[in-house]
Design a protein around this motif. Structure first.
Motif: not given
Length: 236
Positions: A13-14, A16-17, A19-21, A23-24, A34, A38, A41
Motif C-alpha cells: 500500500k505504501n 502504491e500511495q 501513484y494513487e495520489r 491519479l487522484r 513521491e 513513482i 517504481r
C-alpha cells in the motif's frame, strides 16, 4: 504468518500511495520523494520505493538540494544504494538530463537575446550544474535572435589566455551582427573576477573596432547571475 502477511500488504500500500495520489490529485500534489518513487517504481524486500527515493535524494551535495542534486550524482554513486541497479540509475540520470533540457526549452520560448535576464534563464540549467568552468560565445542576428553558439573554453579556464581572435572568428563564421559572452562559476558565486573583467573589456574593444559589438557578458552562478551590462561595467 498473519503478521508477516499484514506487513507485506502494508508495504504494498505504501508503495502504491504516490501513484494513487497522482491519479487522484495530479503531480503537483506530490512531494519530490513521491515523484521520484513513482519513477523508481519498485523497492526491495527490505525497502519501499519511497525509502529508495529518500536515499537517492540524500546524495544531493550542498548547495543543491532535492531533485536538482541528481544532476551531479554519478551512476556509480546511485548504484551504491541497495535496490538501485544500473537500469534504475540510468533512468534517474536521464530524468535529471530531461529536466535540464525542459528548463532550457521553456526559457527559449519567446526569448530575446538582448535581455540579460532571459539569456541567463536560457543558459542557467545548461551551465550551473557544471563542476568545471565553461566559456560560450553567442552569435546574434540584427533582431537579437541567436544564430549560433560555440564553446570556446572548458576546464580550468584562464581568462587571460582566451583570445578575442577566436571569439570573433566564430562571430564572422556565423555572420553575427552582435555577440554575447556567457560563462559559469562552478563555486555558485557569479561575482566576476579581475580576469573576467579584463577579458570582457578586451573583447568589447575589439568588437567596436571590427563592427561586431559585444552586447553583454553574463556570468552564471547557482540560480544567480551577473550581467556586465546591467551592472553598467561596460561604461567604467
Amino acid at each position: 504468518m498473519e503478521k508477516k502477511q499484514t506487513e507485506k500488504t502494508q508495504r504494498a500500500k505504501n508503495q502504491e500511495q504516490p501513484y494513487e495520489r497522482f491519479l487522484r490529485f495530479g503531480a503537483e500534489s506530490l512531494t519530490e520523494t513521491e515523484l521520484l518513487a513513482i519513477i523508481i517504481r519498485t523497492g526491495t524486500k527490505d525497502k519501499s520505493a519511497l525509502q529508495l527515493a529518500e536515499e537517492v535524494l540524500g546524495l544531493a551535495r550542498y548547495p543543491k538540494n532535492g531533485l536538482l542534486g541528481l544532476y551531479d550524482v554519478t551512476l556509480d554513486e546511485l548504484q551504491e544504494i541497495s535496490g538501485i541497479g544500473e537500469v534504475k540509475a540510468v533512468k534517474l540520470k536521464c530524468l535529471a538530463e530531461l529536466s535540464m533540457r525542459m528548463s532550457a526549452a521553456t526559457a527559449e520560448e519567446g526569448l530575446n537575446f538582448t535581455s540579460s535576464g532571459q539569456v541567463a534563464a536560457y543558459f542557467m540549467e545548461k551551465m550551473r550544474h557544471r563542476d568545471t568552468e565553461c566559456v560560450i560565445v553567442v552569435c546574434l542576428d540584427a533582431k537579437g535572435q541567436m544564430i549560433g553558439e560555440k564553446k570556446i573554453s572548458e576546464g580550468s579556464v584562464n581568462m587571460s589566455l582566451i583570445s578575442p581572435r577566436e571569439i570573433f572568428l566564430t562571430a564572422l563564421e556565423n555572420r553575427a551582427v552582435n555577440i554575447l559572452l556567457v560563462h559559469n562559476h562552478p563555486s555558485g558565486d557569479p561575482s566576476p573576477s579581475q580576469a573576467d573583467r579584463e577579458l570582457t573589456y578586451n573583447v568589447k574593444d575589439t568588437g567596436e573596432q571590427i563592427g561586431i559589438p559585444l552586447l553583454d557578458h553574463i556570468v552564471i552562478g547557482d540560480n544567480r547571475y551577473v550581467s556586465f551590462r546591467e551592472a553598467a561595467w561596460f561604461f567604467e
